[in-house]
Design a protein around this motif. Sequence first.
Motif, PDB file in Angstrom:
ATOM      1  N   PRO A  91       1.376   3.889  -9.749  1.00 30.26           N
ATOM      2  CA  PRO A  91       0.508   4.923  -9.195  1.00 30.26           C
ATOM      3  C   PRO A  91       0.702   5.016  -7.680  1.00 30.26           C
ATOM      4  CG  PRO A  91      -0.721   3.300 -10.506  1.00 30.26           C
ATOM      5  CD  PRO A  91       0.625   2.729 -10.246  1.00 30.26           C
ATOM      6  N   PRO A  92       0.185   6.090  -7.054  1.00 30.28           N
ATOM      7  CA  PRO A  92       0.371   6.255  -5.605  1.00 30.28           C
ATOM      8  C   PRO A  92      -0.325   5.194  -4.765  1.00 30.28           C
ATOM      9  CG  PRO A  92      -0.182   8.346  -6.636  1.00 30.28           C
ATOM     10  CD  PRO A  92      -0.404   7.282  -7.667  1.00 30.28           C
ATOM     11  N   GLY A  93      -1.339   4.494  -5.325  1.00 32.48           N
ATOM     12  CA  GLY A  93      -2.041   3.497  -4.528  1.00 32.48           C
ATOM     13  C   GLY A  93      -1.168   2.335  -4.105  1.00 32.48           C
ATOM     14  N   GLY A  94      -0.186   1.968  -4.942  1.00 32.85           N
ATOM     15  CA  GLY A  94       0.711   0.881  -4.585  1.00 32.85           C
ATOM     16  C   GLY A  94       0.758  -0.223  -5.613  1.00 32.85           C
ATOM     17  N   VAL A  95       1.086  -1.413  -5.147  1.00 32.62           N
ATOM     18  CA  VAL A  95       1.322  -2.567  -6.008  1.00 32.62           C
ATOM     19  C   VAL A  95       0.541  -3.761  -5.479  1.00 32.62           C
ATOM     20  CG1 VAL A  95       3.058  -4.291  -6.651  1.00 32.62           C
ATOM     21  CG2 VAL A  95       3.587  -1.860  -6.857  1.00 32.62           C
TER      22      VAL A  95
ATOM     23  N   LYS B 117       0.829  -1.204   0.000  1.00 27.73           N
ATOM     24  CA  LYS B 117       0.000   0.000   0.000  1.00 27.73           C
ATOM     25  C   LYS B 117       0.865   1.258   0.000  1.00 27.73           C
ATOM     26  CE  LYS B 117      -3.150  -2.672   2.873  1.00 27.73           C
ATOM     27  NZ  LYS B 117      -3.721  -2.817   4.227  1.00 27.73           N
ATOM     28  N   GLY B 118       0.514   2.157  -0.913  1.00 31.61           N
ATOM     29  CA  GLY B 118       1.223   3.421  -1.011  1.00 31.61           C
ATOM     30  C   GLY B 118       2.236   3.408  -2.138  1.00 31.61           C
ATOM     31  N   PRO B 119       2.855   4.570  -2.442  1.00 30.75           N
ATOM     32  CA  PRO B 119       3.826   4.672  -3.539  1.00 30.75           C
ATOM     33  C   PRO B 119       4.920   3.618  -3.440  1.00 30.75           C
ATOM     34  CG  PRO B 119       3.298   6.845  -2.692  1.00 30.75           C
ATOM     35  CD  PRO B 119       2.634   5.866  -1.766  1.00 30.75           C
ATOM     36  N   ALA B 120       5.240   2.994  -4.593  1.00 31.31           N
ATOM     37  CA  ALA B 120       6.171   1.855  -4.585  1.00 31.31           C
ATOM     38  C   ALA B 120       7.211   1.938  -5.693  1.00 31.31           C
ATOM     39  CB  ALA B 120       5.387   0.547  -4.711  1.00 31.31           C
ATOM     40  N   SER B 121       7.447   3.135  -6.244  1.00 30.08           N
ATOM     41  CA  SER B 121       8.372   3.242  -7.371  1.00 30.08           C
ATOM     42  C   SER B 121       9.803   2.890  -6.993  1.00 30.08           C
ATOM     43  CB  SER B 121       8.334   4.666  -7.952  1.00 30.08           C
ATOM     44  OG  SER B 121       7.148   4.874  -8.681  1.00 30.08           O
ATOM     45  N   ILE B 122      10.128   2.982  -5.725  1.00 29.79           N
ATOM     46  CA  ILE B 122      11.508   2.769  -5.326  1.00 29.79           C
ATOM     47  C   ILE B 122      12.028   1.397  -5.734  1.00 29.79           C
ATOM     48  CG2 ILE B 122      10.910   1.934  -3.026  1.00 29.79           C
ATOM     49  CD1 ILE B 122      13.882   4.172  -3.997  1.00 29.79           C
TER      50      ILE B 122
END
Length: 681
Positions: free
Chosen positions: A152-156, A141-146
């Motif tokens: 998207p900001p919702g997560g993966v 949950k939440g941003p996961a680009s790292i």
Amino acid sequence: MQPASLHTPRLKPLTLAVHSALSLMLFATYAQAEEAQIESDTLVISATALKVETPLLETPRSVSSVGRTELEKRNVQQLDETFRYRAGVLAGLYGSDNNTDWFKVRGFDQSTYQDGLRIYRTGFYQWLPEPYGLERVEVFKGPASILYGEAPPGGVINAVSKRPTSLPQNEIEIQTGNRSHRQIGFDSSGPANETGSLRYRMVGLYKERDGDLDHTYNDRYYIAPSLEWDVSDATQLTFLASFQKDDGVPTNAFKLPYGTLDTSNGKVDPQTNYSEPGYDKDEHSQSSIGYELRHAFNSTWAFEQDFRYNRLDLDLRSTYIFYALDEQQGMRGHLQRDGKVESYALDNRLVGNWRSGRTEHTLLIGLDYQDQQVDGREADPFPFGEAMDLFNPEYGHYTPVSADQFIQRDIEKQQLGLYLQDQVRIDDRWVLLGSVRYDDAQTDNIDQTNGIKQVSDDTALTWSAGAMYLSDSGLNPYLSYTESFEPQLQTDSEGSLYEPLEGQQWEAGIKYAPAGWDGYVSAAYFDIEENNSIIPGPVARQDGKRTSKGLELEASGYLSNALQVTAAYTYTDARDKDDNRAALIPRHMASLWLDYDFQGTHLAGLKLGAGLRHVGESVDGDLRVPDYTLADLMASYDFGSQWTAQLNISNLTDEEYVASCDYWCYYGESRSVTASLKYRF
């Protein structure tokens, strides 16, 4: 803008160099399988959050997991049914769709992965994981680009496929239910040689089911072979493949507020279909092949590589209601997509783990590459056909789409990412996490018919950090910061590519798993901001920012040896740039599921389950969408060690409700009844 003839893929030489260099490393793998789940159903070791195996209760980020046992218990038929009893995830907001899985996580969209690699869902080209072929599903949950690049900001959401097993296991299952549901599946796994160093698994399924709207349906064939090979004590190679074919008439749940929320002049029946059943169709096939390689160089360093090739072919015709002409009639639109999507994903990781004095380091160095190509014809005629009676539709009053109404569109997106993460454990008390990632994403969107080319070249540097304290009592508080970055393939109404979406999140929480209890309790507060937001509607637009703040409470565990509880509550305050409440997103969601096993009594073999799901009021501008509460039931009985009969009912009372509105309104899924019989041998 440039003519299509000038199109040249600019990352190709670099891609070939990267592939060549990394191919030299294809000689090894861990003997330990990725993302293994420990024996408990509630306490999970996962690699989804950090890409290295870590207990979720010792991870300073929010991740929820639904394992195979729960997927079977609730008879999950579509991926978006998975997290009905978890915090932070809104599903079913557009009703029961037979060609798309819909989620909102913490008020935003999410990206979908399978086995740690991106599943591309571009416009109407939707990759659909089959739940029968999954071992578990997890949501970060939440941003996961790292760690995952564009997101998207919702997560993966990460769907983990079934894998070969060291012990033989086989099952055949048949199902039947309302809406003409029919299904047969098989799952066979075990060693393929005498030493057990080679293991196989073969999963297959056929199912058919009518949609939740009149005159809609979907038939599916699915097959997924896999092979796992212990090349040596230090090296393991797993091959994964799948093929899936869906044919049917799409369930297009679009309704207007008039006739659903506004019933002053009559009510539209939830099963009303505004499409053209004799003309509309959804022919969809998807295939994938890939591998996972693990190699331990020594006790400190290991190399991991994941690769997958996907292909999706689509021939879609879909008619939808657009607006009301008067109190009785409405006009429709139509879309067609006829094309294919091919994608490659490659993720390479070097993992180091060592102790130094009072500290333990887990260092992750990664290089990943993603390549997606869309090649297809598209048409969006409007208006389509004559006006239709909103309350008693008649079909056949239309003119088929002609060849000159199509345009040929090619989209290419390539992304190369380099990431670094260090997880430090100090005195077995503190977990400190720091990450940085650099992405280079290039997108070409070409209208071949009109010779128009849109090009986007985007780079991003994203950061993440977190800290958690590990207490003797099992109460672990944490704080984290994460970012997201998502280039856009779609164009706006003037034909220009949208700007990338950017997101940031602060999160603070507590995870609690007391010793001696098979279960966990977690609480998290989150604060997310998205910039360059795209506002949905008849004509989507990119406008400003969106924010989402909220609280999540989640618990799962055994209250006794026989009684298990899963409970969740979510408060979300999602707002647009003008500080108005965002459409679709309810402030309150709550759920409770109880399981009781009669093992050890005279009713041994019987298991009962019951759940309640509450979704609070949502809005769409000045419109108010009422809250609703649904009940689900499950009963199963084991006949000896080989046979299991099971009954599942979702929306027990056949509650009639509007799930959400965002210009259009969507009725929620009607009652679903399924009976199954499983034989294990």
